[in-house]
Design an enzyme around this catalytic site. Structure first.
Site, PDB file in Angstrom:
ATOM      1  N   PHE A  85       0.873  -1.170   0.000  1.00 17.47           N
ATOM      2  CA  PHE A  85       0.000   0.000   0.000  1.00 17.47           C
ATOM      3  C   PHE A  85       0.913   1.224   0.000  1.00 17.47           C
ATOM      4  CE2 PHE A  85      -2.681   3.006   2.542  1.00 17.47           C
ATOM      5  CZ  PHE A  85      -3.762   3.067   1.672  1.00 17.47           C
ATOM      6  N   ALA A  86       0.900   1.984  -1.087  1.00 18.10           N
ATOM      7  CA  ALA A  86       1.917   3.029  -1.260  1.00 18.10           C
ATOM      8  C   ALA A  86       1.299   4.424  -1.247  1.00 18.10           C
ATOM      9  CB  ALA A  86       2.682   2.788  -2.559  1.00 18.10           C
ATOM     10  N   THR A 143       2.695   7.109   1.499  1.00 20.64           N
ATOM     11  CA  THR A 143       3.726   8.039   2.009  1.00 20.64           C
ATOM     12  C   THR A 143       4.774   8.356   0.941  1.00 20.64           C
ATOM     13  OG1 THR A 143       3.415   7.192   4.228  1.00 20.64           O
ATOM     14  CG2 THR A 143       5.491   8.303   3.803  1.00 20.64           C
ATOM     15  N   SER A 156       2.929  12.225   7.342  1.00 17.71           N
ATOM     16  CA  SER A 156       1.636  12.423   7.991  1.00 17.71           C
ATOM     17  C   SER A 156       0.679  13.221   7.108  1.00 17.71           C
ATOM     18  CB  SER A 156       1.833  13.176   9.300  1.00 17.71           C
ATOM     19  OG  SER A 156       2.578  12.401  10.196  1.00 17.71           O
ATOM     20  N   GLU A 190       1.060   4.612  10.296  1.00 14.96           N
ATOM     21  CA  GLU A 190      -0.410   4.583  10.208  1.00 14.96           C
ATOM     22  C   GLU A 190      -1.048   5.769  10.942  1.00 14.96           C
ATOM     23  OE1 GLU A 190      -0.188   2.225   8.325  1.00 14.96           O
ATOM     24  OE2 GLU A 190      -2.218   1.797   7.691  1.00 14.96           O
ATOM     25  N   SER A 250       1.245   9.802  16.494  1.00 14.06           N
ATOM     26  CA  SER A 250       0.427  10.193  17.659  1.00 14.06           C
ATOM     27  C   SER A 250      -0.116  11.607  17.474  1.00 14.06           C
ATOM     28  CB  SER A 250       1.265  10.133  18.939  1.00 14.06           C
ATOM     29  OG  SER A 250       1.593   8.794  19.231  1.00 14.06           O
ATOM     30  N   GLU A 251       0.685  12.468  16.825  1.00 17.79           N
ATOM     31  CA  GLU A 251       0.246  13.854  16.614  1.00 17.79           C
ATOM     32  C   GLU A 251      -0.974  13.888  15.683  1.00 17.79           C
ATOM     33  OE1 GLU A 251       3.412  12.788  16.370  1.00 17.79           O
ATOM     34  OE2 GLU A 251       4.251  13.754  18.132  1.00 17.79           O
TER      35      GLU A 251
END
Lengths: 348, 373
Positions: free
Chosen positions: B113-114, B116, B122, B352, B355-356
């Site tokens: 799954f591409a 990024t 993010s 995935e 946290s931000e």
């Protein structure tokens, strides 16, 4: 800080940038190269605490703290190596006048030493060497810098011996951190006649490591935070530089402030009259701080921080390993509690 | 409200635990970690022994948890060969499902799954890869992708790329589309990334696409809807990353408990007892958050607030548990698998949706629930 120490800070910083930064990946993958040890020796860093006549720099407490902090900022492995040679090996050798010349071989980079104190770090024993009056026999399971050629190890009675033969390092452990140093079990089988007994008081030796370990921890925090700040100035997301986002900027500003205060505290206690409790307090706080800051710095780098090539993940691993090698958390907190309450405390 | 899982799921949990303890030997864990190799043999075993079952989401969730509890690198590699398959299940055509999805589900092919890119992690809407429509109806893809799981071992990857310029800064997420790209096609190259701190058994690569011709039948769903498909996908996969994280946290807790069992001097310290109590509480809280989010998702009623809360909290719990366990077990932990759990755990806070990003989602969607637009 006086001019002399300011100059030292700048000289070590330049040395780290020029001689260590470019080969950091090599240090992590293959260990500290002999060429770098020779350069450290030429500067007098390898025998930092040794007297001049033994190839050392005869640094005072502040000078030694600055050296370790600046080296750790580039490579915690190199800083820990210098710490191991000086705070543990050279100091122990200097307890016995007859073998003082061995210090020269360490400060010149021709020999490498290690000192075993892992059994003081945990509740379980990490193997042991039995002294039957004729031989020293046994395996020590967690030896850092295990490819040394000078070993200072305790026997089953707590007496320390210096050995230069009769050892064999076994397969390496998986290395959490400080990968520039070999970490493995070592088997010993040595004729007692070939070993030199040293009048080491392990508790005194371990009391003396608080300040140097703090300095390495602050160096880790400084190195990781500097990289994160630089990255946040360059990297963009959502059409803005990372530095422009409050959670990241505030987090780094907070860390910067804490680091500045801790460095100032380090300088003050290294310059002032010796106070072991203050040194212990600094160590406990600095080690936790190094772990927190290196984690923050990695997070700022995102996925790139997770890759070795970016030179940031090592701080996170090294800070954790340093917190393990830096002392026995429970024993030290009991000691600190008892000092604060001025009677036995924190023992239940 | 019932806090128990069906009996067959608990049975499956036991079966997976036994599999992981049996097959993820110390030698294998160390070998694949040190050599950064994808464990094809373990993936095959997991498939053949019926460990990975994509037809029941609760089964898959506890499987992920139990595999990662023993070793995240080998565990993730055991099931991640189908990474991206939910996109095809939800938005793919019947032909695409038959040609690309079914061989993956049969364990014959590997998918990736591409999304990024080197300059957009993010910030999914910041991607620059482009698919340009040709007069014959096909598309030509140019661009590069970064940190792609299975990148150098996949047979095909699902790629997100721009099919038109962003209409405005606020609408950067418009005009993005997804396509299935076969790795053997001309113009596709993969460069395996080495030197990851953890999950080193998993395969990660940088992909480069140079004038890659994509037939129109390989476009997924509707042109221009790619960003929405990716966000829908994240609402599913974040639950599975939370499950990985719970597995890691539980694994760290297991190790501290094991030491406490063997060493009375260790377990008699009240500071250690409190540490175990805190860790056990946090692991349970992470599990409950995740199971609630999963329950809603599996009933086709996902709630992005709960999903992001689960992913964020579980990931932080994984690093907290691994750090804490290592700190208190000291050298004991440093010479065992615990040090690997520590290295593996950190990626949970990054991939995935960091946290931000999870906090941003929680805030925006939570405030929406509260009536604030």
């Amino acid at each position: 800080m006086d001019e002399e120490h300011r100059v030292l800070e700048s000289v070590v910083g330049e040395f780290a940038t020029k001689e260590i930064e470019p080969i950091n990946k090599q240090i992590e993958l293959e260990g500290i190269p002999i060429d770098l040890k020779k350069k450290l020796s030429a500067q007098g860093f390898l025998g930092a605490l040794a007297p001049y006549e033994l190839g050392g720099a005869s640094l005072d407490r502040l000078g030694y703290s600055i050296l370790l902090k600046q080296l750790a900022s580039a490579s915690p492995s190199v800083a820990f190596y210098i710490f191991l040679q000086n705070s543990l090996v050279i100091k122990s050798i200097l307890l016995e006048d007859d073998i003082r010349e061995k210090v020269m071989s360490i400060s010149s980079g021709n020999s490498s030493g290690t000192f075993y104190y892992s059994n003081k770090l945990n509740f379980l024993d990490y193997g042991g060497v039995v002294n039957d009056g004729r031989m020293l026999r046994g395996t020590l399971n967690a030896v850092i810098n295990s490819d040394a050629n000078i070993f200072i190890i305790p026997d089953n009675n707590g007496r320390f011996y210096l050995l230069e033969n009769g050892y064999s390092a076994l397969d390496e452990h998986e290395k959490l951190g400080l990968r520039g140093l070999r970490f493995s079990p070592v088997r010993f089988e040595v004729d007692i006649g070939n070993a030199v007994e040293l009048p080491v008081n392990i508790d005194e030796i371990l009391d003396d490591i608080h300040l140097p370990i703090s300095s390495i921890a602050l160096g880790i925090a400084q190195g990781a935070l500097n990289k994160a700040i630089e990255y946040a100035k360059e990297r963009s997301a959502f059409l803005h530089k990372l530095k422009d986002f409050q959670p990241l900027a505030f987090g780094m500003a907070q860390a910067y402030s804490q680091l500045d205060i801790l460095k100032e505290y380090m300088v003050n206690i290294a310059q002032g009259e010796r106070d072991i409790n203050k040194e212990l307090m600094l160590k406990i706080v600095s080690i936790d701080f190094a772990r927190e800051v290196s984690k923050l710095a990695l997070q700022v780098h995102g996925g790139y921080g997770y890759l070795m090539d970016f030179g940031i993940e090592k701080y996170y691993r090294d800070a954790m390993f340093l917190s393990i090698l830096g002392g026995n958390h429970i024993d030290e907190k009991i000691k600190l509690s008892s000092t604060i309450f001025q009677e036995k405390a924190g023992w239940i | 409200m019932d806090f128990t899982l069906p009996e067959e799921i608990e049975e499956k949990r036991k079966k997976v635990r036994e599999f992981a303890l049996r097959e993820f030997t110390e030698e294998r864990k160390r070998y694949y970690d040190e050599n950064e190799k994808y464990p094809f043999d373990i993936r095959k075993m997991a498939y053949e022994q019926g460990i990975v079952n994509f037809s029941n989401p609760w089964d898959l969730l506890v499987t992920i948890e139990e595999l990662c509890r023993v070793d995240p690198g080998l565990g993730i590699s055991s099931f991640v060969y189908a990474f991206g398959s939910e996109i095809l299940m939800l938005f793919g055509s019947d032909e695409q499902k038959k040609k690309y999805l079914e061989p993956v589900q049969r364990g014959e092919k590997i998918m990736g799954f591409a999304v990024t890119e080197p300059v957009a992690g993010s910030d999914v809407a910041g991607i620059a890869s482009k698919m340009e429509r040709q007069p014959d109806g096909s598309y030509v893809l140019n661009g590069s992708k970064m940190f792609i799981t299975n990148g150098s071992i996949a047979d095909y990857v699902l790629v997100l790329a721009r099919t038109g310029p962003p209409p405005s800064e606020e609408k950067r997420h418009h005009n993005m589309s997804m396509a299935i790209v076969e790795m053997k096609w001309p113009g596709v190259s993969a460069n395996k990334l080495r030197g990851k701190m953890g999950v080193r058994a998993t395969d990660t690569a940088e992909l480069v696409f140079e004038n890659v011709r994509i037939p129109p039948e390989n476009i997924i769903g509707e042109i221009g809807k790619g960003f929405y498909y990716v966000m829908t996908f994240f609402n599913i996969t974040r639950i599975y990353v939370a499950a990985m994280s719970i597995g890691i946290a539980q694994g760290a807790l297991d190790m501290i408990v094991e030491k406490a069992k063997k060493d009375r001097r260790f377990s008699s310290q009240e500071s250690i007892q409190f540490t175990i109590a805190e860790m056990a509480t946090r692991v349970d809280a992470a599990r409950l958050l995740t199971y609630r989010a999963a329950s809603l998702l599996f009933q086709f009623n996902p709630d992005p607030v709960f999903t992001s809360m689960a992913k964020y909290f579980a990931a932080e719990t994984a690093t907290y548990a691994a750090e804490t366990a290592l700190k208190v077990t000291g050298l004991d932990g440093a010479v065992t698998s615990l040090e690997r759990l520590f290295r593996d755990s950190k990626i949970m806070e990054i991939w995935e949706g960091s946290s931000e990003i999870e906090k941003l989602v929680i805030y925006r969607m939570f405030m929406k629930k509260m009536g604030v637009e």
